[in-house]
Scaffold this motif. Structure first.
Motif, PDB file in Angstrom:
ATOM      1  N   VAL A   3       0.841  -1.199   0.000  1.00  0.00           N
ATOM      2  CA  VAL A   3       0.000   0.000   0.000  1.00  0.00           C
ATOM      3  C   VAL A   3       0.874   1.246   0.000  1.00  0.00           C
ATOM      4  CG1 VAL A   3      -1.950  -1.097   1.205  1.00  0.00           C
ATOM      5  CG2 VAL A   3      -0.194   0.070   2.519  1.00  0.00           C
ATOM      6  N   LYS A   4       0.252   2.343  -0.400  1.00  0.00           N
ATOM      7  CA  LYS A   4       0.976   3.607  -0.476  1.00  0.00           C
ATOM      8  C   LYS A   4       1.158   4.154   0.938  1.00  0.00           C
ATOM      9  CE  LYS A   4       0.461   8.168  -2.558  1.00  0.00           C
ATOM     10  NZ  LYS A   4       0.049   8.962  -1.414  1.00  0.00           N
ATOM     11  N   ALA A   5       2.377   4.620   1.242  1.00  0.00           N
ATOM     12  CA  ALA A   5       2.617   5.239   2.544  1.00  0.00           C
ATOM     13  C   ALA A   5       2.190   6.697   2.481  1.00  0.00           C
ATOM     14  CB  ALA A   5       4.094   5.148   2.902  1.00  0.00           C
ATOM     15  N   GLU A   6       1.345   7.087   3.439  1.00  0.00           N
ATOM     16  CA  GLU A   6       0.952   8.494   3.518  1.00  0.00           C
ATOM     17  C   GLU A   6       1.955   9.209   4.413  1.00  0.00           C
ATOM     18  OE1 GLU A   6      -1.855   9.818   2.156  1.00  0.00           O
ATOM     19  OE2 GLU A   6      -2.820   7.963   1.482  1.00  0.00           O
ATOM     20  N   VAL A   7       2.560  10.272   3.868  1.00  0.00           N
ATOM     21  CA  VAL A   7       3.410  11.123   4.704  1.00  0.00           C
ATOM     22  C   VAL A   7       3.036  12.567   4.395  1.00  0.00           C
ATOM     23  CG1 VAL A   7       5.418   9.606   5.043  1.00  0.00           C
ATOM     24  CG2 VAL A   7       5.253  10.994   2.990  1.00  0.00           C
ATOM     25  N   PHE A   8       3.366  13.464   5.287  1.00  0.00           N
ATOM     26  CA  PHE A   8       3.022  14.869   5.088  1.00  0.00           C
ATOM     27  C   PHE A   8       4.304  15.679   4.994  1.00  0.00           C
ATOM     28  CE2 PHE A   8      -0.445  12.728   7.235  1.00  0.00           C
ATOM     29  CZ  PHE A   8      -1.461  12.971   6.322  1.00  0.00           C
ATOM     30  N   PRO A   9       4.785  15.911   3.740  1.00  0.00           N
ATOM     31  CA  PRO A   9       6.065  16.605   3.586  1.00  0.00           C
ATOM     32  C   PRO A   9       5.945  18.092   3.932  1.00  0.00           C
ATOM     33  CG  PRO A   9       5.142  16.017   1.436  1.00  0.00           C
ATOM     34  CD  PRO A   9       4.191  15.514   2.468  1.00  0.00           C
ATOM     35  N   CYS A  10       7.019  18.603   4.528  1.00  0.00           N
ATOM     36  CA  CYS A  10       7.072  20.015   4.908  1.00  0.00           C
ATOM     37  C   CYS A  10       7.145  20.869   3.645  1.00  0.00           C
ATOM     38  CB  CYS A  10       8.314  20.240   5.769  1.00  0.00           C
ATOM     39  SG  CYS A  10       8.705  21.962   6.072  1.00  0.00           S
ATOM     40  N   PRO A  11       6.295  21.909   3.511  1.00  0.00           N
ATOM     41  CA  PRO A  11       6.345  22.755   2.322  1.00  0.00           C
ATOM     42  C   PRO A  11       7.663  23.533   2.230  1.00  0.00           C
ATOM     43  CG  PRO A  11       4.658  23.541   3.874  1.00  0.00           C
ATOM     44  CD  PRO A  11       5.245  22.305   4.468  1.00  0.00           C
ATOM     45  N   GLY A  12       8.340  23.710   3.360  1.00  0.00           N
ATOM     46  CA  GLY A  12       9.591  24.463   3.381  1.00  0.00           C
ATOM     47  C   GLY A  12      10.776  23.618   2.953  1.00  0.00           C
TER      48      GLY A  12
END
Ligand code: ZN
Ligand code: ZN
Length: 364
Positions: A3-12
Motif C-alpha cells: 500500500v501507499k505510505a501516507e506522509v506529510f512533507p514540509c512545504p519548506g
C-alpha cells in the motif's frame, strides 16, 4: 499487500512532518515550520445507531490484513502488522501512515496534549514515588525509547436508561433486651441494645444517561490497564484525519463491537444496580427485580492517545500507560527485593536495639 505510505512533507524543506501534541499543527523538526491541521468540526453523526449495527455486527468484524509500505525516507519495505494504521519507520523514524482498512474507520481522534518530555516527567515522578523501585528503572526513564506514543481505538457507548424495580427497604431500629451475662464468674442480668430491621415493600423507577462510556477496542494493551486511564476527555475529540496520527503508532479495533457492547452493558448494569439501592434508601435493601429499558443507544470508535512503556525486570515484563490528555498514569510496579530485604533488616535491628535497651535500663 503493498500500500501507499501516507506522509506529510514540509512545504519548506520536504521532510516528513509530525503532529505536535497540544497544538493544532503539524510540525517540521528540521526547519521548525508549522502547518495547521484544518478539519471540519465533529458532528453528532459520528455516533452511529447501535441496534442496526449489532444486527449486522458480523460485517463489522476486524479485517486482519498485513500491509507493506515503501518508506519514502529510506526506501525500505516496511511491514505493518494487521490493524496498524501508522508507525514510524524502524530504520529512519519517518512517520509512516496508511488508510484504515476495517469496515468501521475510526470515528474521531482525541489528539495528544502531553508531549514526550511531559510524559517522561510524569513517568519519572511515578517511579520516584515507588520507594522500592529498582534503580535500573529510574535510569530507564531517561532513555529516548522508554516511552512510545500510541493512538488506541476505544468503543464508546451512549444510552438513555429507565429502570423499574421491586424490592424491600430495611430500616434499622434498636430494642432493649435483657440478657444473662457472666461477669467475674457470676451470672447477672444486663440490659443490651439490639439492632433489628423493619422491612417495607417498595417499587419505583430510576433513570440514567450514559455518555461516551469507554471500552478498549484493542488487545494491544491489557484492558485492565486501559480502564485505569479513565476518564477520557471525549468532549475534546476532533474529526478523524491521518495528520493527527503522524509520528505516533496508531491501531484499529481488534475486538468486535458486540464484545465491547457486552462489556459496556455489564458496567451500565452495575451502575444501575447502585442507583436502585440508593433509590430504595433505608439502612438495608433487598432487590427482587430490575427491568431496564435502553433507548437512544449509540456508539463510536474513536482513537485515544496513550504513552506506553514496556520494560523487563527480574525476568518479567511490565507495562505502564499514561493518558496523554489528563496525565493519569497506571501500571504494575516492580519491587527491588534487595531494598525490601534491607528495610526488614533495619526494622529488626531497631527492634532488637530497643529490646536490649529496655532489658538493661528500662526494667527496674
Ligand atoms: Zn521543514
Ligand atoms: Zn525509512
Amino acid at each position: 499487500m503493498h500500500v501507499k505510505a501516507e506522509v506529510f512533507p514540509c512545504p519548506g524543506c520536504g521532510s516528513a512532518m509530525r503532529y505536535a501534541p497540544g497544538t493544532e499543527n503539524l510540525h517540521c523538526d528540521y526547519c521548525g515550520s508549522d502547518q495547521p491541521i484544518d478539519v471540519p468540526p465533529l458532528t453528532p453523526e459520528v455516533k452511529r445507531e447501535l441496534a442496526s449495527c449489532l444486527v449486522q455486527a458480523q460485517s463489522c468484524h476486524p479485517r486482519e490484513i498485513g500491509k507493506v509500505l515503501d518508506c519514502p525516507g529510506c526506501g525500505a519495505d516496511v511491514s505493518f502488522e494487521p490493524l496498524t494504521i501508522g508507525e514510524p519507520c524502524p530504520y529512519c523514524r519517518t512517520p509512516l501512515l496508511s488508510e484504515p482498512g476495517n469496515p468501521l474507520p475510526p470515528s474521531a481522534v482525541l489528539p495528544f496534549v502531553i508531549d514526550h518530555k511531559a510524559a517522561q516527567k510524569i513517568f519519572r515522578k511515578w517511579i520516584g514515588n515507588l520507594w522500592f523501585a529498582p534503580g535500573a528503572l529510574s535510569r530507564l526513564v531517561d532513555t529516548e525509547k522508554a516511552l512510545e506514543g500510541l493512538y488506541l481505538p476505544f468503543w464508546i457507548f451512549d444510552a438513555e436508561t429507565r429502570s423499574y424495580y421491586e424490592g424491600e427497604r430495611g430500616d434499622a431500629y434498636y430494642v432493649t433486651v435483657e440478657r444473662i451475662r457472666t461477669i467475674n464468674g457470676r451470672e447477672v442480668p444486663v440490659q443490651e441494645q439490639e439492632r433489628r430491621i423493619r422491612w417495607t415493600p417498595v417499587s419505583g423507577a430510576t433513570s440514567r444517561s450514559f455518555r461516551d462510556l469507554p471500552i478498549a477496542a484493542t488487545d494491544a494493551l491489557p484492558s485492565g490497564l486501559l480502564s485505569g486511564l479513565q476518564p477520557w476527555a471525549s468532549g475534546r475529540m476532533r474529526s478523524f484525519d491521518l495528520r493527527w496520527l503522524s509520528g505516533f503508532g496508531s491501531y484499529e479495533y481488534s475486538r468486535p463491537l458486540e464484545v465491547g457492547y457486552q462489556e459496556a452493558r455489564s458496567i451500565m448494569e452495575s451502575v444501575i444496580d447502585n442507583d436502585v439501592l440508593r433509590s430504595i434508601g433505608g439502612d438495608e435493601q433487598r432487590v427482587y427485580g430490575i427491568d431496564t429499558r435502553y433507548d437512544e443507544e449509540r456508539f463510536a470508535v474513536p482513537l485515544f492517545p496513550i504513552w506506553r512503556s514496556t520494560f523487563r525486570y527480574g525476568g518479567r515484563e511490565y507495562t505502564i500507560a499514561i493518558n496523554a490528555v489528563s496525565g493519569q498514569i497506571t501500571g504494575e510496579r516492580p519491587y527491588s527485593y534487595w531494598k525490601i530485604f534491607f528495610l526488614i533488616v533495619t526494622i529488626l535491628m531497631i527492634l532488637g536495639t530497643a529490646a536490649w535497651l529496655y532489658q538493661h535500663y528500662g526494667g527496674y
